[in-house]
Design a protein around this motif. Structure first.
Motif, short mmCIF file in Angstrom:
data_model
loop_
_atom_site.label_atom_id
_atom_site.label_comp_id
_atom_site.label_asym_id
_atom_site.label_seq_id
_atom_site.Cartn_x
_atom_site.Cartn_y
_atom_site.Cartn_z
N ALA A 138 1.06 -1.21 0.06
CA ALA A 138 -0.11 -0.05 0.06
C ALA A 138 0.92 1.30 -0.09
CB ALA A 138 -0.94 -0.25 1.11
N TRP A 139 0.77 2.20 -0.85
CA TRP A 139 1.58 3.33 -1.07
C TRP A 139 1.04 4.57 -1.00
CZ3 TRP A 139 1.75 6.62 -5.26
CH2 TRP A 139 2.59 7.36 -5.67
N GLU A 140 1.75 5.47 -0.74
CA GLU A 140 1.67 6.97 -0.76
C GLU A 140 2.85 7.79 -1.02
OE1 GLU A 140 0.17 10.66 2.28
OE2 GLU A 140 -0.22 8.64 2.87
N ASP A 141 2.74 8.61 -1.93
CA ASP A 141 3.68 9.51 -2.47
C ASP A 141 4.15 10.50 -1.26
OD1 ASP A 141 5.59 10.31 -4.29
OD2 ASP A 141 4.04 10.85 -5.94
N SER A 142 5.00 11.35 -1.77
CA SER A 142 5.54 12.34 -0.98
C SER A 142 4.53 13.47 -0.30
CB SER A 142 6.50 13.29 -1.70
OG SER A 142 6.18 13.81 -2.89
N LEU A 143 4.73 14.12 0.65
CA LEU A 143 3.68 14.88 1.35
C LEU A 143 3.57 16.19 0.52
CD1 LEU A 143 4.15 14.16 5.12
CD2 LEU A 143 2.20 13.84 3.75
N GLU A 144 2.88 16.15 -0.53
CA GLU A 144 2.58 17.40 -1.17
C GLU A 144 1.23 18.10 -0.84
OE1 GLU A 144 3.38 16.98 -5.35
OE2 GLU A 144 5.12 15.51 -4.74
N LEU A 145 1.12 18.27 0.40
CA LEU A 145 -0.35 18.87 0.98
C LEU A 145 -0.05 20.04 1.07
CD1 LEU A 145 -0.65 16.51 3.91
CD2 LEU A 145 -1.62 16.02 1.61
N GLU A 146 -1.46 20.91 1.14
CA GLU A 146 -1.29 22.63 1.13
C GLU A 146 -1.97 22.79 2.57
OE1 GLU A 146 -2.82 24.32 -2.32
OE2 GLU A 146 -1.38 23.10 -3.48
N PHE A 147 -1.37 23.82 3.12
CA PHE A 147 -1.58 24.51 4.50
C PHE A 147 -1.53 25.83 4.49
CE2 PHE A 147 0.10 20.00 5.20
CZ PHE A 147 -0.92 19.65 6.00
N ASN A 148 -2.02 26.66 5.32
CA ASN A 148 -1.78 27.97 5.93
C ASN A 148 -0.73 27.51 6.84
OD1 ASN A 148 -3.32 30.54 5.20
ND2 ASN A 148 -4.67 28.92 5.01
N ILE A 149 -0.86 26.97 7.73
CA ILE A 149 0.20 26.36 8.87
C ILE A 149 -0.07 24.95 8.99
CG2 ILE A 149 1.22 26.48 11.30
CD1 ILE A 149 0.23 29.29 11.32
N THR A 150 0.86 24.01 9.08
CA THR A 150 0.67 22.67 9.23
C THR A 150 -0.11 22.27 10.58
OG1 THR A 150 2.58 22.16 7.79
CG2 THR A 150 2.03 20.32 9.00
N TRP A 151 -1.24 21.52 10.61
CA TRP A 151 -1.74 21.40 11.60
C TRP A 151 -2.51 19.93 11.88
CZ3 TRP A 151 -1.09 23.92 16.04
CH2 TRP A 151 -1.86 23.99 16.99
N SER A 152 -2.89 19.63 13.05
CA SER A 152 -3.82 18.73 13.36
C SER A 152 -4.48 18.94 14.60
CB SER A 152 -3.08 17.24 13.56
OG SER A 152 -4.17 16.16 14.03
N ARG A 153 -5.74 18.79 14.40
CA ARG A 153 -6.45 18.99 15.81
C ARG A 153 -6.15 18.59 17.20
NH1 ARG A 153 -13.39 18.98 15.58
NH2 ARG A 153 -13.55 21.16 16.80
N SER A 154 -5.42 17.37 17.03
CA SER A 154 -4.90 16.68 18.05
C SER A 154 -3.48 17.13 18.56
CB SER A 154 -4.80 15.23 17.93
OG SER A 154 -4.17 14.82 16.76
N LEU A 155 -3.01 18.00 17.57
CA LEU A 155 -1.76 18.51 18.04
C LEU A 155 -1.39 19.08 19.28
CD1 LEU A 155 1.17 19.60 15.62
CD2 LEU A 155 0.46 21.16 17.49
N PRO A 156 -2.33 20.12 19.86
CA PRO A 156 -2.08 20.57 21.26
C PRO A 156 -1.81 19.62 22.27
CG PRO A 156 -3.68 22.01 20.13
CD PRO A 156 -3.43 20.82 19.23
N ARG A 157 -2.89 18.64 22.05
CA ARG A 157 -2.75 17.70 23.21
C ARG A 157 -1.37 16.80 23.08
NH1 ARG A 157 -3.70 12.55 22.14
NH2 ARG A 157 -4.67 13.06 20.27
N ARG A 158 -1.21 16.46 21.95
CA ARG A 158 0.00 15.70 21.73
C ARG A 158 1.24 16.49 22.23
NH1 ARG A 158 -0.45 11.54 18.69
NH2 ARG A 158 -1.98 12.62 17.47
N PHE A 159 1.32 17.81 21.72
CA PHE A 159 2.35 18.61 22.08
C PHE A 159 2.79 18.72 23.69
CE2 PHE A 159 4.68 22.30 23.13
CZ PHE A 159 5.26 22.59 22.10
N ARG A 160 1.63 18.80 24.24
CA ARG A 160 1.71 18.79 25.85
C ARG A 160 2.21 17.46 26.36
NH1 ARG A 160 1.25 22.20 29.55
NH2 ARG A 160 0.84 21.61 31.89
N GLN A 161 1.59 16.44 25.82
CA GLN A 161 2.16 15.17 26.23
C GLN A 161 3.66 14.68 26.03
OE1 GLN A 161 -0.28 12.45 24.02
NE2 GLN A 161 -2.13 12.51 25.76
#
Length: 1003
Positions: free
Chosen positions: A299-322
Motif C-alpha cells: 500500500a503506497w503513498e507519495d511524498s507529502l505534497e499537501l497545502e496548509f496555511n500552517i501545518t496542523w492537526s486538531r490533536s496537536l495541542p494535546r500531543r504537544f503537551r504530552q
C-alpha cells in the motif's frame, strides 16, 4: 554457462510468511518479488480494462516485477481543470474503478507479478469523503492586527468566524520590517515574495484565549507601548483545510464521489482510519481482498505534497503537551512563516514572520512543534501499516521530506521507506542519509521513485537511467520503481503517441509505444533486477555513520569532506531520534552489530546536537564505539526556550575531554580512523572518484565499486580472504576472479571502470558457488592484458593484446610467465556501415493514438554518427539496424601469435552507447553488454574470412515528436515544458566501434 544458483547468498532475516515477500529466485533469474516495478499512470477509471491487462502483460515481457498502480487523474486535476470524462462516475473507488482495479490484480496474478497500490487518487494522500469528516486534513490560520498605542482594545478579534479559535496571543513588537525576495517561477518570470517581520519581546508574550467571548469579543488593557514599539494581537483558528488530492468541476452532490477526494489528517490515527474505512466500504470486496493477499505488495503513498496555511492537526495541542510538558498555544506566532509544505508551497510561505528577542530567536519552540508533528505522523503511519499488513501487504511511503519534519526520524516507521531520484537529485550522500535509519531499523527494502527527470519526456536515455540507478544503489537503496509506465490505450482528446502524464513535464512515458521497449528495455530491467537480488538478499554493512539532525529535511548534501571518499569509506547518517531505537546498541565496539555494524560515529562541526544526543554519544563511547568530532565542537539544537543551553555546554565540554572521544580538524576523519586501527570494508586506490558498498549474507559477502562520472583504474582492497568472484548483472553470469593479490587478512583486485560503471564482487567458499576455481591465481599482469579465463584442465588463459615491450605475469605460485604479444594485430575500427533506419511516426489522423506508422530507409555511413547529423534522419525516431563486415584474421601477423600454440581472439568494443544495443556476430547473438562500458569477447563467434557484425539500436521518440509538438494534446491539454523546449538529442550508433585482437597465453 547455465543458470547459477546463489543459495548461500539468501538473506536469513525474518520476513512476512507470504511467499510473495520471501521468493527471491536466483541471481541469473530473480523472482518478481525483487524485480523493479513500474509506476503506472492510470488516467482514470474510464479506460479500457483489456488494455490495462495488456499493459501488465507488457511489464512481464520486459522482465518487470509488476506495477505501482497509481490512479493519476491528471495529477489530481492540477494539470487539467476540465477533464474529458466525468470523474464523478470514474473516480477513485467508484464501481468502474473497482472493476478496473480487479482486472489489474488479476492480470498480475496471471503473469506471476506483484502490484503496489496507491491509497487514493493522485498521490494517495486521501480518499473521497464527506467534507466535514474530522479525519480529514486540518490547518491553522493566523490573523494579526496592531493594538493602538494606548494599549486599549475592545472589539471582535481578527479573523473571527474563520474556524475554531485555538489561541489569542498578545505580544509587544520591538521592531518590524518588510522583506521582499524573488523566486524563479515555472512561467519563466520570477515571482516576488513579500512579508512582514516582527521581533517580539519574549517577556511580553501572553495568551488571552479565555478572555474571548462567544461572539469573538475581547477587552484588553495593556501598558502603553514604549517609543518605537507597539503591541500586536495574533489570533489562530483551526479548520478543515478542504484540500483535495482530486478536484474537478461538478454540478452534482449526490455521493461523496461528486466532491473528488480530500487529503486526510496525516498527524493523527483518524486520518488513516478515514482511508481504511473508505476501502472497506467501497473497494474491498471478498474477491479483491483475496487478490490483494495474493499479489498486493505495498500500500503506497507519495511524498507529502499537501497545502496548509500552517501545518496542523486538531490533536496537536494535546500531543504537544504530552511530548514536551508545556502548551504550544502561547508560541503560535512563531509558526506563521514557512511552516507549511516547504517543497510545494515555497511561493506562499506566509504573510508575516515572528521571532523572539532571545538568543535562539524562539527556534526551540519551532523545533518542539515539528517534533510533535513527527509524533502524530508516526501514529498515522503506524495505523496504516497495521491495516496494510492485515491485507497481507506492507506499507511503502515517501516519508516527511519536503514537509517541515525530519525525514530521518520517520523512516523507521515504514515497511519500505521510499525516496525519489528527482528530489534527491541522484545524490549519493542524500541517499545515504535516507537509508541510514532504515538500515538501523532492519528494513529489508529501501525504495526509490526512479527516473523522473524534468524536460526529458520521450527523451530519456538508458545510460542516464543506469547512472541514476547505480548512484541510488551505492547510496543504500535496493528497490527501483521506474517513473513511469504510460497507459497505452486510447483516451479522449488525446493524440499520438497516447496519454502523456504531466503533459511532457517529466520523464518517462515507458510503454510498448517506445522503440526501446522491445529493443533493449529487458536488458536494462534484468540488470536492475539482478543487482536488487544481491542487495535485497544481504544485509548492508557500512563503515561509519555521521550525526545529522534537522527539524525540516533540507535535501542538501551534508558531508563536505573528500577524505573518506578518496579511500573508499562508506557512510550513513542518523538523526538524534534514531539514536534511541532499540537497535542502536554498541557491541564489540560497533554500532548496530546485526545491522550496518558502523565502526565509528562522526559529528561534524556544522551539526547541532540535542541534549539527549550528547548523552547517547557518551554512552556509545563508554561502550567502545569510536566517536569523532570533526572541525570543532558542534552547535546546540534548542528545545522550548533554550534554557538547557548552559547544561548542554557543560555536558558537551565534559564529553570532549573524555579520553574516549576524538577531535580532529576538517578533513582529518580518514586519518584518525587509520590511527584507530580501522580500515574501510572496500578500500579504493584509483585515479577517479569511486563509491563502494559492502553487504553480507549467510557467510558470503558482496563488494560494489562505482566510478562516478569518469573512468577509473586502480585497485580495491577488501578485508576478506575468501575466494573472490565477479558477478555480471548484465548477463547473470558468475566467474572466479583470476587476477588478485592476497595477504593474511585482505584481497586486492585490479579494477578498470568506465564512466558511471559499477562492478560487483562476491567473496565466499568455492564449494558453495558450484563454479570451478583454479588452485592458483595470477598476482600481477601488465596493462595490455585485457582479460582472463579459467579453462580447465589447461589452466588460466590470459587475453594479451599487442605490445612490443617484454612483460611478465606473476603467479601466486611464484612463477613468472613471459607474455609475448608483438605479433598480435593492432586494434582497428569498423567502418563502412549499412544502416536500415526503421522510422516510427504518427498516423495521418493524429487522434489515432494506437497506430504507429513504420517504414524503412537505408543509409551508408563511413563511421557511426548520430541520426541528428544525418540530413535524412535529423528529425527521425525509431530503430536502427546496422551491419558491417571485417576480415578475420586481420593480417598475416597473426601467425606469430601461434608460436606457443595459442589461438587468436578478439574483443568488440563500443566507445559510447546512447541508448542500448543488441549485437550479433555472424548471426549469433552476443550476450547483453554493459552499456556503461560496452565490450564483449567475440572469439567464439569468429570464423576465418569475412565476418558480419550486426547492431540493433533504438532511439527515443523525441527527435520526431519535437517537429509536431504544436499539434499534440493529451486529455485536451497542449504540450508543456519548463525552461524551453529541449533541442534534438543524439540517436543511434555513435562513436567508435573497434575490434581488439588478443592472443591466449596460458599461465
Amino acid at each position: 554457462m547455465g543458470p547459477l544458483l546463489l543459495a548461500p547468498f539468501l538473506l536469513t532475516a525474518p520476513l512476512l510468511c507470504s511467499a510473495k515477500f520471501t521468493d527471491h529466485g536466483t541471481f541469473s533469474n530473480p523472482a518478481s518479488n525483487v524485480r523493479p516495478r513500474f509506476r503506472y499512470w492510470l488516467p482514470d477509471a474510464s479506460v479500457d480494462a483489456e488494455v490495462v491487462a495488456e499493459d501488465v502483460a507488457a511489464v512481464a515481457q520486459v522482465g518487470g516485477g509488476g506495477m505501482e498502480f497509481v490512479p493519476f487523474f491528471d495529477y489530481g486535476g492540477a494539470l487539467n481543470s476540465n477533464p474529458p470524462v466525468n470523474w464523478s462516475t470514474y473516480g477513485f473507488g467508484t464501481p468502474p474503478f473497482v472493476e478496473l482495479f480487479k482486472t489489474a490484480l488479476q492480470a498480475h496474478s496471471k503473469h506471476g507479478l506483484l502490484m503496489d497500490f496507491a491509497l487514493g487518487p493522485n498521490q494517495g494522500q486521501g480518499v473521497p469523503a464527506s467534507p466535514d469528516n474530522e479525519g480529514l486534513e486540518w490547518e491553522l490560520v493566523p490573523f494579526s492586527i496592531e493594538i493602538p498605542k494606548t494599549g486599549q482594545f475592545e472589539g471582535v478579534i481578527p479573523g473571527w468566524g474563520t474556524g475554531d479559535l485555538v489561541s489569542l496571543v498578545i505580544a509587544r513588537v520591538k521592531s518590524n520590517r518588510t522583506f521582499s525576495y524573488e523566486l524563479p517561477f515555472y512561467t519563466g518570470d520570477p515571482l516576488t515574495i513579500s512579508y512582514d517581520e516582527f521581533e517580539l519581546d519574549h517577556q511580553s508574550v501572553i495568551e488571552r484565549t479565555r478572555q474571548v467571548g462567544s461572539s469573538g469579543h475581547v477587552r484588553l488593557s495593556l501598558p502603553k507601548a514604549s517609543s518605537g514599539s507597539h503591541y500586536r494581537m495574533f489570533a489562530f483558528y483551526e479548520r478543515l483545510a478542504g484540500y483535495k488530492n482530486l478536484r474537478f468541476p461538478s454540478n452534482r452532490d449526490d455521493t461523496i464521489f461528486d466532491n473528488g477526494s480530500y487529503a486526510v489528517d496525516h498527524f493523527d490515527a483518524k486520518g488513516a482510519q478515514v482511508i481504511s474505512q473508505f476501502w472497506s466500504e467501497y473497494i474491498l470486496t471478498p474477491e479483491l481482498t483475496q487478490l490483494l493477499g495474493q499479489v498486493g505488495k505495498y500500500a503506497w503513498e507519495d511524498s507529502l505534497e499537501l497545502e496548509f496555511n500552517i501545518t496542523w492537526s486538531r490533536s496537536l495541542p494535546r500531543r504537544f503537551r504530552q511530548l514536551h510538558g508545556y502548551d504550544i498555544q502561547p508560541y503560535l506566532p512563531l509558526l506563521t512563516f514557512q511552516q507549511n509544505t516547504l517543497a510545494t508551497q515555497q511561493y506562499t510561505p506566509g504573510a508575516f514572520r515572528c521571532y523572539l528577542d532571545t538568543a535562539d530567536q524562539g527556534i526551540g519552540y519551532v523545533n518542539d512543534f515539528r517534533a510533535a508533528l513527527v509524533a502524530g505522523y508516526k501514529e498515522y503511519l503506524g495505523t496504516l501499516r497495521n491495516w496494510a499488513q492485515g491485507l497481507g501487504a506492507q506499507l511503502s511511503v515517501q516519508p516527511a521530506y519536503g514537509s517541515i519534519m525530519d525525514a530521518l526520524a520517520v523512516v523507521p516507521s515504514v515497511d519500505a521507506p521510499e525516496c525519489e531520484s528527482l528530489s534527491f537529485v541522484d545524490n549519493i550522500d542524500l541517499y545515504r542519509a535516507f537509508s541510514g535509519p532504515a538500515h538501523l531499523a532492519g528494513k529489508r527494502i529501501v525504495s526509490n521513485e526512479m527516473g523522473a527527470v524534468q524536460g526529458a519526456a520521450y527523451n530519456y536515455h538508458f545510460p542516464a537511467l543506469v547512472r541514476s540507478v547505480n548512484r541510488a544503489f551505492l547510496g543504500g537503496v535496493n528497490q527501483m520503481v521506474l517513473h513511469g509506465q504510460a497507459y497505452s490505450g486510447p483516451y479522449p482528446n488525446t493524440t499520438w503517441p497516447g496519454h502523456t502524464s504531466f503533459r511532457y513535464l517529466f520523464s518517462e512515458l515507458l510503454s510498448p509505444k517506445l522503440p526501446s521497449w522491445g529493443n533493449g528495455m529487458k536488458g536494462i530491467i534484468d540488470y536492475i533486477s539482478r543487482v536488487q537480488y544481491l542487495l535485497q538478499t544481504s544485509v548492508p554493512k557500512v563503515d561509519v555513520v555521521m550525526y545529522h539532525k534537522q527539524s525540516a529535511t533540507s535535501l542538501k548534501p551534508i558531508y563536505q569532506g573528500t577524505d573518506l571518499l578518496r579511500e573508499g569509506w562508506s557512510w550513513n547518517y542518523l538523526s538524534s531520534d534514531n539514536l534511541f531505537l532499540e537497535q542502536a546498541k554498541v557491541q564489540r565496539s560497533v554500532l548496530a552489530q546485526d545491522g550496518p555494524a558502523w565502526k565509528a560515529l562522526i559529528i561534524d562541526s556544522t551539526q547541532n546536537l540535542t541534549l539527549d544526543a550528547v548523552d547517547a554519544l557518551d554512552r556509545f563511547s563508554q561502550d567502545g564505539l569510536p566517536v569523532i568530532f570533526s572541525g570543532g565542537p558542534p552547535g546546540y539544537y534548542p528545545s522550548e526556550d533554550g534554557s538547557d543551553l548552559e547544561r548542554f555546554k557543560r555536558k558537551l565540554s565534559r564529553l570532549l575531554k573524555s579520553p574516549k572521544i576524538h577531535v580532529v580538524a576538517n578533513g582529518g576523519v580518514a586519518n584518525k580512523l587509520k590511527t584507530l586501527g580501522l580500515r574501510p570494508l572496500v578500500q579504493v586506490n584509483t585515479n577517479g572518484a569511486c563509491y563502494t558498498s559492502w553487504s553480507e549474507a549467510d557467510g558470503q559477502s558482496y563488494a560494489v565499486v562505482f566510478s562516478d562520472s569518469a573512468k577509473s583504474t586502480g585497485t580495491i582492497t577488501v578485508q576478506s580472504t575468501k575466494t573472490p568472484y565477479l558477478l555480471d548483472p548484465w548477463t547473470g553470469t558468475i566467474t572466479p576472479v583470476l587476477v588478485y593479490q592476497r595477504t593474511r587478512t585482505a584481497t586486492t583486485i585490479p579494477v578498470a571502470l568506465g564512466v558511471n560503471q559499477a562492478m560487483y564482487f562476491a567473496f565466499g567458499n568455492a564449494h558453495g558457488m558450484n563454479i570451478a576455481v583454479p588452485r592458483y591465481h595470477v598476482q600481477q599482469v601488465p596493462s595490455h592484458v585485457l582479460g582472463s579465463t579459467y579453462l580447465p584442465p589447461r589452466g588460466i588463459a590470459l587475453h594479451v593484446a599487442r605490445s612490443y615491450q617484454a612483460s611478465h605475469a606473476v603467479l601466486s605460485t611464484g612463477k613468472k610467465v613471459l607474455l609475448k604479444a608483438a605479433s598480435v594485430p593492432p586494434a582497428f575500427p569498423l567502418s563502412h556501415w549499412n544502416l536500415t533506419a526503421e522510422h516510427w511516426e504518427a498516423p495521418e489522423d493524429l487522434y489515432d493514438s494506437q497506430t504507429t506508422v513504420k517504414y524503412n530507409t537505408t543509409h551508408q555511413l563511413d563511421r557511426p554518427i548520430s541520426w541528428s547529423e544525418v540530413p535524412q534522419l535529423s528529425n527521425a525516431s525509431g530503430v536502427g539496424y546496422y551491419t558491417t563486415k571485417f576480415q578475420w584474421p586481420p593480417s598475416d601477423t597473426a601467425v606469430g601469435c601461434r608460436a606457443h600454440g595459442e589461438a587468436l581472439g578478439a574483443y568488440l568494443k563500443f566507445s559510447q552507447v546512447v541508448d542500448t544495443l543488441a549485437v550479433s556476430v555472424n548471426g549469433q547473438a552476443v550476450p547483453q553488454l554493459d552499456i556503461t562500458n560496452a565490450a564483449a569477447d567475440i572469439t567464439e563467434y569468429l570464423r576465418p574470412g569475412e565476418n558480419l557484425v550486426s547492431v540493433t539500436v533504438p532511439t527515443t521518440l523525441w527527435n520526431y515528436l519535437k517537429e509536431i509538438l504544436d499539434e499534440l494534446v493529451t486529455a485536451g491539454q497542449p504540450v508543456q515544458f519548463l525552461g524551453g523546449t529541449p533541442t534534438r538529442s543524439e540517436a543511434g550508433l555513435v562513436g567508435t566501434v573497434s575490434i581488439v585482437p588478443y592472443t591466449h597465453i596460458f599461465v
